[in-house]
Structures are given as structure tokens and as C-alpha cells.
Scaffold this motif. Structure first.
Motif, mmCIF file in Angstrom:
data_model
loop_
_atom_site.group_PDB
_atom_site.id
_atom_site.type_symbol
_atom_site.label_atom_id
_atom_site.label_comp_id
_atom_site.label_asym_id
_atom_site.label_seq_id
_atom_site.Cartn_x
_atom_site.Cartn_y
_atom_site.Cartn_z
ATOM 1 N N PRO A 143 -7.071 52.056 28.980
ATOM 2 C CA PRO A 143 -6.367 52.921 28.063
ATOM 3 C C PRO A 143 -5.729 52.352 26.937
ATOM 4 O O PRO A 143 -5.530 50.993 27.013
ATOM 5 C CB PRO A 143 -5.321 53.462 28.990
ATOM 6 N N MET A 144 -5.696 53.082 25.894
ATOM 7 C CA MET A 144 -5.560 52.365 24.591
ATOM 8 C C MET A 144 -4.211 53.017 23.722
ATOM 9 O O MET A 144 -4.294 52.710 22.704
ATOM 10 C CB MET A 144 -6.757 52.190 23.706
ATOM 11 N N CYS A 145 -3.537 53.846 24.563
ATOM 12 C CA CYS A 145 -2.596 54.684 23.699
ATOM 13 C C CYS A 145 -2.983 55.609 22.696
ATOM 14 O O CYS A 145 -2.369 55.965 21.797
ATOM 15 C CB CYS A 145 -1.448 53.744 23.189
ATOM 16 N N ASN A 146 -4.105 56.000 22.908
ATOM 17 C CA ASN A 146 -4.759 56.981 21.868
ATOM 18 C C ASN A 146 -4.571 58.338 22.420
ATOM 19 O O ASN A 146 -4.895 58.521 23.338
ATOM 20 C CB ASN A 146 -6.323 56.852 21.500
ATOM 21 N N CYS A 167 -0.135 48.214 24.098
ATOM 22 C CA CYS A 167 -0.907 49.612 24.319
ATOM 23 C C CYS A 167 -2.513 48.974 24.758
ATOM 24 O O CYS A 167 -3.154 49.622 25.447
ATOM 25 C CB CYS A 167 -1.129 50.177 22.892
ATOM 26 N N TYR A 168 -2.762 47.803 24.475
ATOM 27 C CA TYR A 168 -4.266 47.261 24.445
ATOM 28 C C TYR A 168 -4.167 46.389 26.053
ATOM 29 O O TYR A 168 -5.276 46.022 26.620
ATOM 30 C CB TYR A 168 -4.910 46.290 23.530
ATOM 31 N N PRO A 194 -3.176 59.651 31.428
ATOM 32 C CA PRO A 194 -4.233 58.879 31.463
ATOM 33 C C PRO A 194 -4.696 58.179 30.344
ATOM 34 O O PRO A 194 -5.680 57.283 30.303
ATOM 35 C CB PRO A 194 -5.347 59.631 32.295
ATOM 36 N N THR A 195 -4.008 58.486 29.157
ATOM 37 C CA THR A 195 -4.510 57.703 27.955
ATOM 38 C C THR A 195 -3.561 56.426 27.787
ATOM 39 O O THR A 195 -3.919 55.816 26.719
ATOM 40 C CB THR A 195 -4.079 58.468 26.590
ATOM 41 N N VAL A 196 -2.816 55.905 28.684
ATOM 42 C CA VAL A 196 -1.912 54.856 28.575
ATOM 43 C C VAL A 196 -2.086 54.102 29.828
ATOM 44 O O VAL A 196 -2.158 54.872 31.096
ATOM 45 C CB VAL A 196 -0.527 55.067 28.082
ATOM 46 N N MET A 197 -1.730 52.684 29.943
ATOM 47 C CA MET A 197 -1.528 51.967 31.271
ATOM 48 C C MET A 197 -0.235 52.343 31.657
ATOM 49 O O MET A 197 0.829 52.668 30.800
ATOM 50 C CB MET A 197 -1.704 50.760 31.142
ATOM 51 N N LEU A 198 -0.035 52.598 32.956
ATOM 52 C CA LEU A 198 1.181 52.653 33.668
ATOM 53 C C LEU A 198 2.270 51.665 33.063
ATOM 54 O O LEU A 198 1.867 50.477 32.890
ATOM 55 C CB LEU A 198 1.074 52.412 35.178
ATOM 56 N N VAL A 249 -7.698 51.806 37.730
ATOM 57 C CA VAL A 249 -6.611 50.976 38.394
ATOM 58 C C VAL A 249 -5.358 50.845 37.667
ATOM 59 O O VAL A 249 -4.317 51.125 38.175
ATOM 60 C CB VAL A 249 -7.514 49.591 38.470
ATOM 61 N N LEU A 250 -5.380 50.947 36.386
ATOM 62 C CA LEU A 250 -4.278 50.770 35.414
ATOM 63 C C LEU A 250 -3.657 51.938 34.984
ATOM 64 O O LEU A 250 -2.466 51.927 34.288
ATOM 65 C CB LEU A 250 -4.483 49.649 34.478
ATOM 66 N N ARG A 251 -4.547 53.011 34.686
ATOM 67 C CA ARG A 251 -3.877 54.260 33.936
ATOM 68 C C ARG A 251 -2.672 54.896 34.616
ATOM 69 O O ARG A 251 -2.619 54.710 35.931
ATOM 70 C CB ARG A 251 -4.851 55.254 33.737
#
Length: 410
Positions: free
Chosen positions: A335-338, A388-389, A377-381, A370-372
Motif C-alpha cells: 500500500p502507498m497511501c493513495n 506511506c511507502y 487497505p490503501t495504507v499499511m497498518l 501481510v501489511l495492509r
């Protein structure tokens, strides 16, 4: 079975009985049955070397003997002239001192100096030195006036590659007394270490800053180091070495770099560096591809890439890996915070769907899953991300532990 340092010396003694072969192979492939113990993919050229020795320190991911080191000059406009190269074992983290008796002068075709032309690389002759997984190999290079082909990045907090500098020709100084402070994440010219090993091959992780270890803060190693520790603890006959070919800011498709119009920050695009950083490495059996974030995200010097561009690049890399007789494992884009529904997020989802379902890869690691954040789901926990990346150290640990080791037995 671990390879002892005594066994390593005996192995090298046998190898050095055939100097004609050693000389002929000094700039070509390493000895048969060798693997890549560690790698630091060179990213660009930045200036000219002063009258100083650079003691590069890299952590090896498997045991081995008959070490060889590779020096690279892929970006220099003039020759790299290494007047002396010494290889030993770092005595303690953060120290330029070497283990007593471990420091050996490297030769190249039985010569103590070597000239590497622009665009070239060269392997040393085998050294009477053996290592165990986790050892820190110190490669001291004296090449004043040569173009600085380097790998420089904000490093992770553990298992950190880096270097020390000392005035003049100081490679033989095992005490480290003439060297200055440790420069984490800064390596010059040394891009790989190989050895004869009981590991059955090498995994090369081809990636960008998420593989490189950028912002992996919080007191843990990179996800590739977690993978190396896990696979290195398997029974003999199942072990593999892990070589990290991540470069921060790298793109998976051939395009202008989004962050640097000079293209010196972030290495050539993955298809361009595939031969140098992956296929030419000794013992490679598996390639683990985790790229696409920088293509999809774009930057000041390149617009966000469409899904077809990213997919075509991945498909081309996979085809070349398969044509070389190796297997390739694909990792989904994190995820990239988009924002949900945004153009960038739609591209990321389309690329990930293709990675999961196309059958292009021999196996898929769903790092995105694994990380969203389940709630978004547009960001990592939040607990697992640095920004963001990039995951933090805990996120890297989860990625490394999530990998099903069975994919490397196929």
C-alpha cells in the motif's frame, strides 16, 4: 555441516595450485559451486576518490570458503585503478579493527593491482579465508583518483552495510587505528562477495528502497536479513544464501527516474541492471522481485506509470530469468497511501491482481496482504509502517517471517 576456517584455507591452497585457471577467470565467473554470500548493487557515480583507503563492511548470509570479491565500475567515465585491495573479518560491529590473522591481500589474476575499465567489473582470485553466516567481511580498497561507483542509502539499524576511511594506503592496517568513524550505508566499488559453500544456491532480492532497507527503523533487520536467518537455520542441503540487490528509488520499468534527472541516485531501471545485479551473480537459483512502487508513485521527473508499463516490465524480467534457467518469485506491491478509487491506487490494484493470477511467476508472495490495514487497505497498518511507502523494522520482520520457505524448494 559448517565449513571451518581451517577447511577454507585448505580449499584455497588446492585452488591456488592452478594459477593459470585463476588468472583466466579473474574477471569472469567465480569458481564452480560457489554462491553469492552478499551483494550491494551499485547505484551511480559520485565524484573522484581521495588519497584514502575505504574499508567496506558487508554481512554474509551463508558459510563458505575460498572467498572472492567483485569490484565494479559500471558508471565511471574513466578506469577504476585499485592499487591495493585487502579482505578480512571485522572484529566487532562499529569497529574498523579486524580479526587477528584474517586480513589478506587480494590478487586479480595473481596481480596485486587491477584496472577496471568503464562499465566493467572484476572478481578477485580466491582468498585463504572462510566465513560463517553472519560474519562481517571487510574489503579495504585503495583507488585514489578513481571514479566513485557507490551504494549510499539511509541504512537500517541492524546488519548495516557501511564503511570506514583512512588516509593513504591503509588496507594492511588490521588494527583499524588509522580509520575514522563508521559511515553507515556507504560502500564504494565492492558489489559482491562469493565463496565455495555448502549452501545449495542463492536467492537474489531485486527491488527498490523497501528491499534496500530504507526507513526500516525500530531496532530490527531488513526483511531480506530475516529471510536469510530463517533459511540459513534449515538443515544442511536446504540452505540458501540471500543477496540483497535493492536500490532506493529504483524503477521496475525503463523510464526516467522519478526523483533524479541525472539518473545517479537510484541505479539503472531493473531490466537494465538485471544482468549485472542478478544473472551474473554466482549460484543464483531464485530471483525475488519486489518493485513497482516508484513507477506507480511517480515524482518530479517522471509521471506515474500506467499498469501496462509496470506489468510489461515485470513480464520481461520474468522471461529473462526463466530463459537463464532460474526461477522467479513475485511480491505484490505494498500500500502507498493513495486514496481509494484514485488513479494510482487503481494501477496498484491492477498490477497486484496480475501478479497474483497471471501465472508469470513460479510463486507469489502477497506482501500487500501481510501489511495492509484491514480497516483501510490503501495504507499499511500504522504499527508496521515508517511512512506511506516503507515498512518499519516490525513491518520488515513480518514480511521476512511471512515468506513460505517451500517456494524455494520447487
Amino acid at each position: 555441516m559448517r565449513i571451518s576456517r581451517t577447511a577454507g584455507v585448505l580449499a584455497v591452497s588446492v585452488l591456488l595450485l592452478v594459477p593459470v585457471v585463476a588468472q583466466a577467470s579473474s574477471s569472469s565467473s567465480p569458481w564452480p559451486h560457489s554462491v553469492t554470500l552478499t551483494e550491494s548493487a551499485l547505484q551511480g557515480v559520485h565524484g573522484t576518490a581521495p588519497d584514502a583507503t575505504v574499508r567496506n563492511v558487508l554481512t554474509v548470509t551463508a558459510s563458505g570458503a575460498a572467498l572472492r570479491v567483485r569490484l565494479g565500475n559500471p558508471f565511471g567515465g574513466s578506469a577504476l585503478v585499485a592499487r591495493s585491495v585487502w579482505v578480512g573479518l571485522q572484529s566487532a560491529p562499529g569497529s574498523p579493527a579486524l580479526v587477528r590473522g584474517s586480513n589478506h591481500r587480494a590478487t586479480f589474476g595473481l596481480r596485486r593491482t587491477v584496472t577496471v575499465p568503464p562499465g566493467g567489473s572484476v572478481w578477485s582470485d580466491p582468498l585463504p579465508l572462510a566465513v560463517r553466516r553472519g560474519d562481517h567481511v571487510a574489503v579495504s580498497v585503495y583507488a585514489p583518483g578513481s571514479p566513485i561507483n557507490d551504494h549510499t542509502f539511509p541504512p537500517p539499524q541492524t546488519h548495516t552495510p557501511g564503511s570506514f576511511q583512512a588516509p593513504g594506503d591503509a588496507g594492511a592496517d588490521a588494527s583499524g587505528g588509522g580509520y575514522g568513524a563508521f559511515a553507515p550505508g556507504v560502500l564504494w566499488w565492492v558489489d559482491a562477495v562469493s565463496a565455495v559453500s555448502d549452501a545449495r544456491g542463492t536467492i537474489v532480492a531485486l527491488g527498490d528502497s523497501i528491499t534496500d532497507g530504507y526507513n526500516a527503523f525500530g531496532g530490527g533487520p531488513r526483511w531480506t536479513d530475516v529471510l536469510a536467518a530463517r533459511i540459513g537455520a534449515l538443515p544442511p542441503g536446504q540452505r540458501l544464501s540471500v543477496a540483497n540487490a535493492g536500490i532506493s528509488g529504483n524503477t521496475v520499468s525503463v523510464q526516467p527516474n522519478p526523483y533524479d534527472p541525472t539518473n545517479q541516485c537510484c541505479g539503472p531501471p531493473a531490466p537494465v541492471r538485471l544482468e549485472r545485479d542478478v544473472l551474473s551473480m554466482p549460484g543464483v537459483r531464485y530471483v525475488l522481485l519486489l518493485e513497482g512502487t516508484n513507477d506507480i508513485g511517480g515524482g518530479d521527473y517522471a509521471p506515474p506509470a500506467p499498469a501496462a508499463q509496470v506489468i510489461d516490465a515485470m513480464r520481461g524480467i520474468a522471461a529473462r530469468v526463466h530463459a537463464s534457467g532460474r526461477k522467479i518469485v513475485g511480491g505484490t506491491v505494498l500500500p502507498m497511501c493513495n486514496a481509494a478509487g484514485s488513479a494510482k491506487e487503481q494501477v496498484r490494484l491492477a498490477v497486484n491482481q496480475w501478479i497474483r493470477t497471471s501465472g508469470t511467476f513460479d510463486a507469489v508472495l502477497d506482501f500487500d496482504a501481510v501489511l495492509r490495514d484491514p480497516a483501510d487497505p490503501t495504507v499499511m497498518l500504522a504499527a508496521w509502517r515508517s511512512d506511506c511507502y516503507h515498512p518499519n523494522a516490525e513491518g520488515d520482520r513480518l514480511l521476512g517471517e511471512s515468506i513460505d520457505l517451500a517456494v524455494f524448494r520447487r
